[in-house]
Enzyme design. Structure first.
Site, PDB file in Angstrom:
ATOM      1  N   SER A  48       0.761  -1.314   0.089  1.00 17.79           N
ATOM      2  CA  SER A  48       0.138   0.071   0.085  1.00 17.79           C
ATOM      3  C   SER A  48       1.119   1.360  -0.019  1.00 17.79           C
ATOM      4  CB  SER A  48      -1.011  -0.159   1.219  1.00 17.79           C
ATOM      5  OG  SER A  48      -1.797  -1.141   1.187  1.00 17.79           O
ATOM      6  N   HIS A  52       2.807   4.309   8.114  1.00 20.01           N
ATOM      7  CA  HIS A  52       1.855   4.366   9.031  1.00 20.01           C
ATOM      8  C   HIS A  52       2.161   5.107  10.328  1.00 20.01           C
ATOM      9  CE1 HIS A  52      -0.891   1.521   7.312  1.00 20.01           C
ATOM     10  NE2 HIS A  52       0.198   0.745   7.023  1.00 20.01           N
TER      11      HIS A  52
END
Length: 484
Positions: A48, A52
């Protein structure tokens, strides 16, 4: 006699290359082996691409610790290594009262993990940030330290920096056996000969348990989990999102997100499919239906006519469901970076630093007197001013020949991508480094020219040019001749 090294790193993904770069700054001889023709050929190239913030993983877990520290380190490394990162922040969206409670829990966990700046927004504020969000979104967790990146480019940056500091990278080099020599180091058998090393770092992704078992450590197992994606053309971004939008998570996944890329595209995915195969990255009709339905819960009016390709990646899930990082408990000198699923991309520099510190202590190694912190410059023609473009063309006329029209990529850039310290050897290797073939036509126009240039610059016949993997030859010799 074979090669001799202080440390052998097995696996050329983001974790392996980051670890090599950290080790190369010590007074140790370091070699990385990668079984594919290029680095970052596994999970690193198909994920992805999200850095994060660190609110997902359970407090106190290795995932949580490495995530938050890795995010911080990327903020430091971005300028030093020229990393392609945009700190967009992320939203986790709730559409029900139950999901609102979930994101409150995520905020509390993130604060316990040390994530700064998080806020709970109402639906209107979330839609002010991302106007195409569903009217059903009633609450969202905002995490400003999250970002999007180009994962292959970051692995390339770590690899190039490691090479600048004296490390060696062996591609097309599969490890076939490891023999621990009674605490006196290791003999590593590879398809390019034998390597003797004092220490081994196992960063072999979905094969990490297989590599560990070769050395005599059977303490953990890895099972593969596939995630599928759909990528959209740059024209779709105004109808989708400009940052990172997650749904409320499930027990097995952060959910099907809608996310921008650093190159102006947008994607939806991934789903989470448990499977036995460690290398099956085929996309499925059922998977496509699943991620489209999931994405429409966040952005109802998906511009499906602007989709340009589908792909899948495999995550390496450990039986502990946490990262396995550090020295093996059963084989001295064997260090693991295993089970590195999400947030592994974010965690890579933190994992690398931890392993380098542990190995430095075990080896009695010190930092090199002179450390190179950057990597060779890489001109991006389409981003230069007209004056800078003219100067570059004057210096090298190949920068005046456009090969990829969709992305405005020149012959000079393709040659540079091939000739760089860890240069491209395949069509997809060129594509990942400089985007030739990543546009709307997906290489339909420029593909044959890229193959021609690879053949010329690598000094190999066209039938020996590969698309991506070890056996991905694209042409046969004329008149039935064999590939020699």
């Amino acid at each position: 006699m074979g090669r001799q090294a202080d440390v052998v790193v097995i696996g050329g993904g983001i974790t392996g290359t980051a670890t090599l770069a950290a080790l190369a700054r010590l007074d140790l001889s370091c070699v990385l082996t990668e079984k594919e023709p290029d680095i970052a050929a596994g999970t690193t190239k198909a994920n992805s691409a999200v850095l994060h913030a660190g609110f997902d993983a359970p407090t106190g877990s290795m995932k949580a610790k490495m995530n938050v520290e890795g995010n911080r380190l990327y903020h430091e490394l971005q300028d030093e290594l020229g990393l392609d990162i945009q700190w967009t922040g992320s939203l986790v969206c709730a559409t029900t009262e139950e999901e609102k409670a979930q994101i409150e829990e995520l905020k509390a966990r993130g604060e316990a993990n040390g994530v700064p700046g998080m806020e709970i927004w109402d639906g209107d504020k979330a839609r002010a940030k991302e106007p195409n969000l569903s009217a059903a979104v009633c609450s969202a967790l905002w995490a400003p330290t999250a970002g999007i990146c180009w994962p292959f480019g970051m692995a390339e940056a770590f690899a190039e920096n490691a090479l600048e500091n004296g490390a060696e990278i062996l591609r097309d080099c599969e490890v076939t056996g490891i023999r621990a020599e009674d605490g006196q180091g290791f003999t590593i058998e590879t398809t390019q000969g034998t390597i003797r090393a004092r220490f081994v770092v196992n960063a072999a992704g979905v094969f990490a348990d297989k590599v560990a078992a070769m050395a005599g450590d059977t303490s953990f197992s890895i099972h593969p989990r596939k995630g599928e994606y759909i990528l959209f053309d740059k024209t779709a971004q105004d109808k989708m999102v400009r940052g990172i939008v997650f749904p409320a998570p499930t027990q097995t996944t952060k959910g099907i997100l809608v996310c921008a890329t650093t190159h102006g595209n947008t994607f939806v995915g991934p789903n989470a499919q448990e499977q036995d195969s460690r290398d099956d990255t085929a996309v499925t009709t059922a998977g496509m239906d699943e991620i489209i339905a999931g994405a429409k819960k966040l952005v109802p009016e998906l511009p499906m006519g602007a989709s340009i390709t589908e792909f899948a990646g495999i995550r390496a899930v450990s039986d502990t469901n946490d990262f396995i990082v550090g020295e093996s408990k059963t084989v001295k000198g064997l260090y693991h970076a295993a089970g590195i699923q999400s947030p592994g991309l974010t965690s890579a520099p933190a994992i690398a630093r931890l392993l380098a510190e542990e190995i430095a202590k075990a080896a009695g190694a010190k930092a090199k007197a002179k450390v190179v912190k950057g990597r060779p410059a890489q001109p991006i023609f389409r981003e230069l001013s007209a004056e800078e473009q003219a100067a570059l063309i004057k210096k090298d006329a190949r920068y005046g020949r456009i090969i990829c029209r969709c992305e405005t990529i020149t012959e000079g850039e393709i040659v540079d991508a091939i000739k760089r310290p860890c240069g491209a050897r395949t069509v997809d290797g060129v594509k990942r480094r400089i985007r030739a073939g990543m546009g709307r036509c997906q290489g339909g126009f420029c593909g044959p020219r890229v193959i021609e240039i690879l053949s010329r610059e690598l000094g190999i016949p066209v039938p020996k040019v590969r698309k991506d993997g070890a056996d991905s030859y694209m042409y046969e010799e004329k008149l039935g001749g064999g590939r020699k």
